[in-house]
Design a protein around this motif. Sequence first.
Motif, PDB file in Angstrom:
ATOM      1  N   TYR A 184       0.828  -1.205   0.000  1.00 54.75           N
ATOM      2  CA  TYR A 184       0.000   0.000   0.000  1.00 54.75           C
ATOM      3  C   TYR A 184       0.868   1.262   0.000  1.00 54.75           C
ATOM      4  O   TYR A 184       0.606   2.199  -0.742  1.00 54.75           O
ATOM      5  CB  TYR A 184      -0.940   0.009   1.209  1.00 54.75           C
ATOM      6  N   ALA A 185       1.895   1.274   0.817  1.00 54.31           N
ATOM      7  CA  ALA A 185       2.754   2.461   0.941  1.00 54.31           C
ATOM      8  C   ALA A 185       3.520   2.772  -0.341  1.00 54.31           C
ATOM      9  O   ALA A 185       3.832   3.921  -0.615  1.00 54.31           O
ATOM     10  CB  ALA A 185       3.734   2.272   2.097  1.00 54.31           C
ATOM     11  N   ILE A 186       3.805   1.741  -1.126  1.00 51.31           N
ATOM     12  CA  ILE A 186       4.596   1.945  -2.343  1.00 51.31           C
ATOM     13  C   ILE A 186       3.719   2.099  -3.588  1.00 51.31           C
ATOM     14  O   ILE A 186       4.129   2.733  -4.550  1.00 51.31           O
ATOM     15  CB  ILE A 186       5.599   0.789  -2.520  1.00 51.31           C
ATOM     16  N   THR A 187       2.508   1.559  -3.562  1.00 51.50           N
ATOM     17  CA  THR A 187       1.668   1.628  -4.762  1.00 51.50           C
ATOM     18  C   THR A 187       0.401   2.450  -4.556  1.00 51.50           C
ATOM     19  O   THR A 187       0.256   3.520  -5.151  1.00 51.50           O
ATOM     20  CB  THR A 187       1.278   0.219  -5.242  1.00 51.50           C
ATOM     21  N   MET A 188      -0.493   1.964  -3.764  1.00 48.11           N
ATOM     22  CA  MET A 188      -1.808   2.597  -3.636  1.00 48.11           C
ATOM     23  C   MET A 188      -1.757   3.965  -2.948  1.00 48.11           C
ATOM     24  O   MET A 188      -2.434   4.897  -3.377  1.00 48.11           O
ATOM     25  CB  MET A 188      -2.773   1.666  -2.878  1.00 48.11           C
ATOM     26  N   GLY A 189      -0.971   4.077  -1.904  1.00 51.35           N
ATOM     27  CA  GLY A 189      -0.850   5.355  -1.187  1.00 51.35           C
ATOM     28  C   GLY A 189      -0.412   6.486  -2.106  1.00 51.35           C
ATOM     29  O   GLY A 189      -1.082   7.531  -2.166  1.00 51.35           O
ATOM     30  N   PRO A 190       0.687   6.319  -2.825  1.00 51.71           N
ATOM     31  CA  PRO A 190       1.120   7.379  -3.735  1.00 51.71           C
ATOM     32  C   PRO A 190       0.102   7.714  -4.831  1.00 51.71           C
ATOM     33  O   PRO A 190      -0.060   8.881  -5.191  1.00 51.71           O
ATOM     34  CB  PRO A 190       2.410   6.830  -4.334  1.00 51.71           C
ATOM     35  N   ILE A 191      -0.600   6.716  -5.330  1.00 47.95           N
ATOM     36  CA  ILE A 191      -1.607   6.983  -6.367  1.00 47.95           C
ATOM     37  C   ILE A 191      -2.745   7.821  -5.797  1.00 47.95           C
ATOM     38  O   ILE A 191      -3.138   8.842  -6.371  1.00 47.95           O
ATOM     39  CB  ILE A 191      -2.130   5.663  -6.975  1.00 47.95           C
ATOM     40  N   ILE A 192      -3.270   7.400  -4.660  1.00 50.11           N
ATOM     41  CA  ILE A 192      -4.387   8.120  -4.037  1.00 50.11           C
ATOM     42  C   ILE A 192      -3.959   9.525  -3.625  1.00 50.11           C
ATOM     43  O   ILE A 192      -4.672  10.507  -3.872  1.00 50.11           O
ATOM     44  CB  ILE A 192      -4.929   7.325  -2.829  1.00 50.11           C
ATOM     45  N   GLU A 193      -2.795   9.642  -3.007  1.00 50.55           N
ATOM     46  CA  GLU A 193      -2.335  10.958  -2.571  1.00 50.55           C
ATOM     47  C   GLU A 193      -1.975  11.853  -3.757  1.00 50.55           C
ATOM     48  O   GLU A 193      -2.145  13.068  -3.685  1.00 50.55           O
ATOM     49  CB  GLU A 193      -1.170  10.817  -1.600  1.00 50.55           C
ATOM     50  N   SER A 194      -1.507  11.276  -4.853  1.00 53.43           N
ATOM     51  CA  SER A 194      -1.222  12.074  -6.052  1.00 53.43           C
ATOM     52  C   SER A 194      -2.508  12.638  -6.644  1.00 53.43           C
ATOM     53  O   SER A 194      -2.542  13.789  -7.084  1.00 53.43           O
ATOM     54  CB  SER A 194      -0.484  11.237  -7.096  1.00 53.43           C
ATOM     55  N   ILE A 195      -3.561  11.839  -6.641  1.00 53.83           N
ATOM     56  CA  ILE A 195      -4.863  12.336  -7.094  1.00 53.83           C
ATOM     57  C   ILE A 195      -5.325  13.478  -6.195  1.00 53.83           C
ATOM     58  O   ILE A 195      -5.843  14.496  -6.672  1.00 53.83           O
ATOM     59  CB  ILE A 195      -5.896  11.190  -7.139  1.00 53.83           C
ATOM     60  N   LEU A 196      -5.121  13.330  -4.891  1.00 55.08           N
ATOM     61  CA  LEU A 196      -5.486  14.386  -3.952  1.00 55.08           C
ATOM     62  C   LEU A 196      -4.680  15.660  -4.202  1.00 55.08           C
ATOM     63  O   LEU A 196      -5.233  16.768  -4.181  1.00 55.08           O
ATOM     64  CB  LEU A 196      -5.280  13.891  -2.515  1.00 55.08           C
ATOM     65  N   ILE A 197      -3.402  15.518  -4.463  1.00 53.26           N
ATOM     66  CA  ILE A 197      -2.557  16.684  -4.749  1.00 53.26           C
ATOM     67  C   ILE A 197      -3.045  17.395  -6.014  1.00 53.26           C
ATOM     68  O   ILE A 197      -3.108  18.630  -6.052  1.00 53.26           O
ATOM     69  CB  ILE A 197      -1.076  16.279  -4.876  1.00 53.26           C
ATOM     70  N   ILE A 198      -3.409  16.637  -7.029  1.00 51.23           N
ATOM     71  CA  ILE A 198      -3.916  17.252  -8.260  1.00 51.23           C
ATOM     72  C   ILE A 198      -5.208  18.013  -7.974  1.00 51.23           C
ATOM     73  O   ILE A 198      -5.395  19.142  -8.441  1.00 51.23           O
ATOM     74  CB  ILE A 198      -4.125  16.187  -9.354  1.00 51.23           C
ATOM     75  N   PHE A 199      -6.093  17.415  -7.200  1.00 49.85           N
ATOM     76  CA  PHE A 199      -7.349  18.079  -6.842  1.00 49.85           C
ATOM     77  C   PHE A 199      -7.082  19.385  -6.090  1.00 49.85           C
ATOM     78  O   PHE A 199      -7.659  20.428  -6.423  1.00 49.85           O
ATOM     79  CB  PHE A 199      -8.218  17.139  -5.991  1.00 49.85           C
TER      80      PHE A 199
END
Length: 108
Positions: free
Chosen positions: A5-20
């Motif tokens: 999760y920390a290496i794959t899903m976390g960065p994807i979800i948080e990157s979407i949040l950063i874009i938002f």
Amino acid sequence: MLVFYAITMGPIIESILIIFITKLVGKFTKNKFKITIITAILFACGHTYSYEYKFLIFVPSLILVCSYVLYDNKSSKISSFSIMTIIHSLYNLMQILSTELIYYYLVN
């Protein structure tokens, strides 16, 4: 599972949040410097572990937001989202590995 999760899903979800957050802040100002700083502050404040952690996560947040804002170019071969997510994944991987190494050498 947590490492995955920390290496794959976390960065994807948080990157979407950063874009938002970046797009939301961009509605109020077109100045890329202001967008970057405000987004990094808001993203860091979203980490609720402790006040110290919010302060410590600001610089990595700034790097992630900069990677998105600076590479937000439609003509690039790789998307700014991908660049930001890769940087975020590598950062998390380094954190996990360094924590494991420190734990290994302190316990053994």
